[in-house]
Design an enzyme around this catalytic site. Structure first.
Site, PDB file in Angstrom:
ATOM      1  N   CYS A 124     -20.225  19.538  33.026  1.00 42.79           N
ATOM      2  CA  CYS A 124     -20.584  20.516  34.054  1.00 42.79           C
ATOM      3  C   CYS A 124     -22.086  20.543  34.331  1.00 42.79           C
ATOM      4  CB  CYS A 124     -20.098  21.907  33.666  1.00 42.79           C
ATOM      5  SG  CYS A 124     -18.305  22.085  33.688  1.00 42.79           S
ATOM      6  N   HIS A 182     -23.785  27.452  22.495  1.00 43.80           N
ATOM      7  CA  HIS A 182     -23.714  26.125  23.119  1.00 43.80           C
ATOM      8  C   HIS A 182     -24.451  26.209  24.459  1.00 43.80           C
ATOM      9  CE1 HIS A 182     -20.904  22.794  24.879  1.00 43.80           C
ATOM     10  NE2 HIS A 182     -21.974  22.265  24.339  1.00 43.80           N
TER      11      HIS A 182
END
Length: 607
Positions: free
Chosen positions: A274, A250
């Site tokens: 994030c 990921h």
């Protein structure tokens, strides 16, 4: 019951692949569609399906001057996001799914799915969608075939993957593919009127790791229905990678070029919210530096003949969260969305365009919100759903690197891990070796509550940003990462860094401006890779030595920089004490090397 031979379209199969033909026949007999269509990925097919979806009320065409060839969709309010509590890893043994995944005995799950899928496509067309994850012809790429009763899924898969005839040609007569079955779970009885967004309150997103199968029922939403994305490219591919000695991660992939023309490719894993997409499309504030995009979400990495890790972006499109994407936060994403896009659960403007929170500083005077209601700036609810999405070809992104479709992949020099941490974690820390880097990846976390001064808030762990996406026991996943390091030449492995853009002062003020200023951290990483920056040893790892991080033109005080670039041993003693609770989740399958890293960190902090 209609036999497959009686269903129009099966005999029109443009392939002689025996396993594929048998599987399509089997699913057709189970689901009982009215007809079967083999998707070729052509523009004429796309135009026909979008017209069909407009007639059904699923899509609204946007103003062709403002957003050429673009469409708006509003989902059922119950079908707006991935459903982690309905997502299963049905390995043969429960312990192989591990403590972070939902597990059900595969035989029991197959019985459940057999009942749910029986007749579930009545009144609908069954689409057979061959697709390639990664550049066509690449040894790093892999093939899949999705069967779906959703034309919305078909048009989205055309954007997100290399879909249609080219993928089917690559499959040949006996190639490997991952079979992925998807149904909305909304059969249509004769004479019944369809709804714009069919779905079912019962949802299952199921993976069978050993047989490399995906079964998805009840949802039309992206992550649950576009089965090439998280289901294949991460959950199933992570198991394939474990078995075959590669990595399915990921991670974004970016190309960084220094003023001297030196190039490094960097992969980075961050949990959601994030800043992964923002970093992938970075506009450096440092003069002379250039950043380009290879991928924004997923990386598949294999060793090349030279012993280095080479990565491809397995996707062909961007499936991004719209709210918060704007001119100030990610202008390159906004430029990418000029046309050929499908927007889901955003708001519509009165002049035939789309809008969402964060797109522009000023709110329009009037909108139609994602639920179809009138909306004004005085409305109490957001105009767009917080998880509203856009689907758009990656090739439209102005920062796409020319190498993004290179079948050989790009050589990865560095891997970044990071979470959203208000406390403790420095701006950037280099792991002195691969094992320490795996330790960093295993403890990635974000703070979910504010902390008292000198303390740490409540942490939500998301190791390697893979918590929702690892297709097997996460302790075994850590072991696989360690094994990748063991079998490689240490000098050819990417260096691993632990970063944190979200450090706050005790008063809650961000210490680091982030966004384009993150190029300064990447510049230091590049200088370490090139043997220029010396760094300074700390109990955690190697941090920038005083003066090494480029700060010219940076609006950050000396005191804040000192906080960002230091390890508070007292706070880190508290941090280290929190790790065993996390590690104990995995029981005796957790690799001993990670416990050894924890013990060594504790000793260094107390030394």
């Amino acid at each position: 019951m209609t036999t497959a031979a009686q269903i129009p379209g099966l005999d029109a199969a443009p392939t002689k692949h025996a396993r594929l033909l048998a599987w399509v026949r089997e699913i057709a007999e189970l689901t009982q569609p009215d007809r079967i269509e083999w998707c070729d990925g052509s523009e004429s097919e796309f135009d026909r399906l979008t017209s069909l979806l407009i007639d059904k009320g699923t899509l609204v065409q946007l103003d062709d001057e403002k957003r050429p060839n673009s469409f708006y969709a509003a989902s059922d309010p119950s079908d707006v996001a991935r459903v982690e509590d309905r997502t299963y890893i049905c390995s043969e043994k429960a312990e192989d799914a591990g403590p972070t995944n939902n597990w059900l005995d595969p035989a029991e799950m197959r019985t459940k799915l057999g009942k749910l899928f029986s007749g579930c496509m009545r009144g609908r067309t069954m689409y057979v969608v061959p697709f390639c994850m990664g550049p066509l012809g690449s040894h790093i790429s892999a093939l899949g075939v999705e069967i779906t009763d959703s034309p919305y899924v078909v048009i989205s898969m055309r954007t997100m993957t290399r879909m249609g005839t080219p993928a089917l040609d690559q499959l040949g007569d006996d190639g490997f593919f991952v079979p992925a079955v998807h149904s909305l779970g909304a059969p249509l009885e004769p004479g019944a009127t369809d709804v714009p967004w069919p779905c079912n309150s019962t949802k299952y997103i199921t993976h069978f790791p050993e047989t490399r199968e995906i079964w998805s029922y009840g949802s039309g939403y992206g992550g649950n229905a576009l089965l090439g994305k998280k289901c294949y490219a991460l959950r199933i591919a992570s198991v394939m990678a474990r078995d075959q000695g590669w990595l399915a991660e990921h991670m974004l992939i970016l190309k960084l070029t220094s003023p001297a023309g030196k190039v490094h490719f960097i992969a980075a894993a961050f949990p959601s919210a994030c800043g992964k997409t923002n970093l992938a499309m970075l506009i450096p504030t440092l003069p002379g530096w250039k950043a380009e995009t290879v991928g924004d979400d997923i990386a598949w990495m294999r060793f090349g003949d030279d012993g280095r890790l080479y990565a491809v972006n397995p996707e062909a499109g961007l499936f991004g969260v719209a709210p918060g994407t704007g001119e100030e936060t990610n202008p390159n994403a906004v430029k990418t969305l000029w046309g050929n896009a499908v927007f889901t659960n955003v708001a519509r403007t009165d002049d035939g365009d789309v809008w969402w929170e964060g797109l522009t500083p000023d709110k329009p005077a009037h909108l139609i919100d994602w639920k179809g209601r009138d909306w004004t700036p005085d409305s109490t609810e957001p105009a767009a759903h917080p998880n509203a999405r856009f689907t758009v070809p990656a090739s439209q992104c102005p920062t796409m690197a020319p190498e993004w479709e290179n079948p050989a992949g790009v050589p990865i020099s560095a891997i970044l891990f990071g979470g959203r941490r208000a406390t403790a974690v420095p701006l950037v820390t280099e792991a002195p070796d691969w094992q320490r880097g795996v330790f960093f990846g295993s403890i990635v976390s974000s703070e979910t509550t504010a902390a008292a001064a000198g303390a740490i808030g409540k942490l939500r762990r998301d190791p390697f940003a893979m918590l929702p996406f690892c297709g097997y026991n996460m302790a075994d996943y850590f072991a696989h990462w360690l094994e990748i390091g063991n079998k490689a030449d240490p000098d050819k492995l990417p260096r691993i860094y632990y970063v944190n853009w979200f450090r706050k002062s005790p008063e809650g003020r961000y210490l680091w401006p982030g966004f384009g200023e993150n190029s300064r951290v990447l510049a230091w990483v590049a200088s370490r890779l090139d043997g220029e920056a010396k760094g300074t040893e700390t109990p955690l790892g190697i941090l920038p030595a005083p003066g090494e991080l480029p700060t010219e033109g940076l609006d950050v005080s000396e005191a804040d920089l000192e906080t960002l670039l230091s390890v508070d041993t007292e706070v880190w003693r508290q941090e280290a004490e929190l790790i065993p609770e996390h590690y104990n989740t995995f029981g005796d399958r957790l690799p001993a090397q990670l416990w050894a890293e924890h013990e060594a960190l504790t000793k260094r902090l107390n030394g």
